[in-house]
Design an enzyme around this catalytic site. Structure first.
Site, mmCIF file in Angstrom:
data_model
loop_
_atom_site.group_PDB
_atom_site.id
_atom_site.type_symbol
_atom_site.label_atom_id
_atom_site.label_comp_id
_atom_site.label_asym_id
_atom_site.label_seq_id
_atom_site.Cartn_x
_atom_site.Cartn_y
_atom_site.Cartn_z
ATOM 1 N N LYS A 148 31.284 -18.407 93.422
ATOM 2 C CA LYS A 148 30.354 -19.087 94.336
ATOM 3 C C LYS A 148 29.367 -19.889 93.487
ATOM 4 O O LYS A 148 28.140 -19.770 93.600
ATOM 5 C CB LYS A 148 29.641 -18.054 95.214
ATOM 6 C CG LYS A 148 28.897 -18.659 96.412
ATOM 7 C CD LYS A 148 29.805 -19.368 97.409
ATOM 8 C CE LYS A 148 28.997 -19.871 98.609
ATOM 9 N NZ LYS A 148 29.803 -20.746 99.484
ATOM 10 N N TYR B 83 28.093 -4.142 92.155
ATOM 11 C CA TYR B 83 28.315 -2.725 92.402
ATOM 12 C C TYR B 83 27.695 -1.848 91.313
ATOM 13 O O TYR B 83 27.477 -0.655 91.515
ATOM 14 C CB TYR B 83 29.806 -2.414 92.504
ATOM 15 C CG TYR B 83 30.482 -2.972 93.731
ATOM 16 C CD1 TYR B 83 29.758 -3.488 94.794
ATOM 17 C CD2 TYR B 83 31.868 -2.995 93.815
ATOM 18 C CE1 TYR B 83 30.384 -4.003 95.914
ATOM 19 C CE2 TYR B 83 32.513 -3.508 94.944
ATOM 20 C CZ TYR B 83 31.762 -4.011 95.985
ATOM 21 O OH TYR B 83 32.389 -4.519 97.094
ATOM 22 N N ASP C 84 37.084 -7.295 95.740
ATOM 23 C CA ASP C 84 37.184 -6.208 96.706
ATOM 24 C C ASP C 84 37.553 -6.762 98.077
ATOM 25 O O ASP C 84 38.461 -6.271 98.758
ATOM 26 C CB ASP C 84 35.842 -5.468 96.765
ATOM 27 C CG ASP C 84 35.929 -4.145 97.514
ATOM 28 O OD1 ASP C 84 37.035 -3.764 97.950
ATOM 29 O OD2 ASP C 84 34.885 -3.485 97.653
ATOM 30 N N ASP D 284 34.351 -18.527 99.904
ATOM 31 C CA ASP D 284 34.552 -18.731 101.343
ATOM 32 C C ASP D 284 35.790 -19.570 101.610
ATOM 33 O O ASP D 284 36.582 -19.282 102.515
ATOM 34 C CB ASP D 284 33.301 -19.347 101.985
ATOM 35 C CG ASP D 284 32.692 -20.477 101.174
ATOM 36 O OD1 ASP D 284 33.140 -20.713 100.033
ATOM 37 O OD2 ASP D 284 31.750 -21.117 101.678
#
Length: 358
Positions: free
Chosen positions: A192, A143, A248, A224
């Site tokens: 990840k 972001y 988020d 995931d």
């Protein structure tokens, strides 16, 4: 008698209504626990745009920095949707987080007993209770990374860069471990690392920080799998620590498991005791001024303010207990069901205050 300074950023839509109820609750706790509060009102978001042309006036930053804590209602609304991105209400929210150095976002996902039926997850999965704390890094990552547009093979393309430094990861990891020490002493790191280099550095750094907390259990999940496990078996989680973008997404998922976005509080913290506290829901301009908004997330945010900025654990516990108790018999329209009394925003605030005064 200890005196504290709290800046109120009531904001837009239902913001002023819900902050008013949280202030009532704070005042009750101040009298009960022998401290006093000086409040300062400051402008943020659409209200600031209307008054000054800017979503975050410098006077607001100054007031917040001079405070012990900041309580925010909500920002945004249809009225300002056509403005450029840097002049929209949400830019004020991002700006105040950056100005105050608020890098750690704490979002509890809690199901209060009386509201179990509101969760989309089966009772046998939730069990007797659900209490998860998501610790999200707030001022770094994709972001805030380099971004732009260019041509690739003659075609328009866009890019956003995910980058974290070791110190950024260390400080958010320490927040998570410190929070876990006050709960069930378990941290789940979400990344990840099987694909992303930034996640590999993230995991390496979290593992190094974990050595400072031998009493806290640490495990790891890819994002995931974590998203799946939140629905499949949410009771396995205590504290989740993760990056800005993953946090988020996962905190919003956790909020839906809890059953009602109108019940969920949050805290954004810096290295010191200064924090910004706000409900995670929006400004709901369609119901503003109707007296039907649910103030409980803001009241619970005020409880987090007492806990994390003022160090008043007992006063915070009392607020959470009062909210749970009031839900047994009274609800605002968004969470109302048969057998409960339907109450207004102000009535809900009064009922919480009455329970605290007993």
């Amino acid at each position: 008698m200890k005196n504290y300074k709290i800046t109120l950023l009531k904001g837009d839509g239902i913001g002023p209504e819900i902050v008013e109820q949280a202030v009532k609750v704070l005042n009750v706790q101040a009298e009960k626990h022998d401290f006093s509060i000086d409040y300062t009102d400051a402008l943020l978001g659409g209200a600031a745009i209307d008054a000054t042309g800017l979503p975050l006036p410098e006077e607001t930053v100054t007031a917040c920095k001079a405070s012990d804590a900041v309580l925010l209602g909500a920002v945004g609304g249809y009225k300002w949707d056509t403005l450029p991105g840097n002049l929209r209400p949400e830019a004020g929210l991002l700006g105040i987080r950056a100005a105050l150095g608020l890098y750690a976002n704490l979002r509890p996902a809690v199901i209060f007993g009386p509201l179990k039926s509101a969760s989309p997850i089966k009772d046998e999965i939730i069990g007797d209770a659900l209490d998860i704390m998501v610790v999200r890094e707030l001022t770094g990552g994709i972001y805030f990374g380099e971004r732009g547009r260019r041509e690739v093979n003659g075609q328009p393309a866009a890019f956003d860069t995910e980058m974290y430094t070791v110190p950024e990861i260390q400080r958010i990891a320490r927040v998570a471990f410190d929070v876990a020490r006050k709960r069930n002493k378990k941290v789940t790191n979400v990344d990840k690392a099987n694909v992303l280099e930034s996640s590999r550095l993230w995991r390496e750094t979290v593992l190094q920080v974990a050595e400072e907390y031998p009493d806290v259990e640490l495990n790891h999940l890819y994002v995931d799998n974590a998203a799946m496990q939140l629905v499949r078996n949410p009771r396995q989680f205590d504290v989740i620590v993760t990056s800005n973008i993953f946090g988020d997404i996962l905190s919003d998922e956790a909020s839906q498991i809890a059953g009602s976005i109108g019940m969920l509080a949050s805290a954004s913290l810096s290295d010191g005791s200064l924090g910004l506290y706000e409900p995670i829901h929006g400004s709901a301009p369609d119901i503003a001024g109707k007296g039907i908004a649910n103030p409980l997330a803001t009241i619970l945010s005020a409880g987090m303010l007492l806990r994390y900025s003022l160090g008043m654990e007992k006063a915070a516990d009392e607020i959470e207990a009062a909210v749970s108790a009031v839900l047994e018999t009274a609800r605002t329209p968004d969470i109302w069901e048969e057998g409960c009394r339907k109450v207004s925003t102000a009535e809900m605030g009064d009922l919480v205050c009455q329970l605290l005064q007993k």
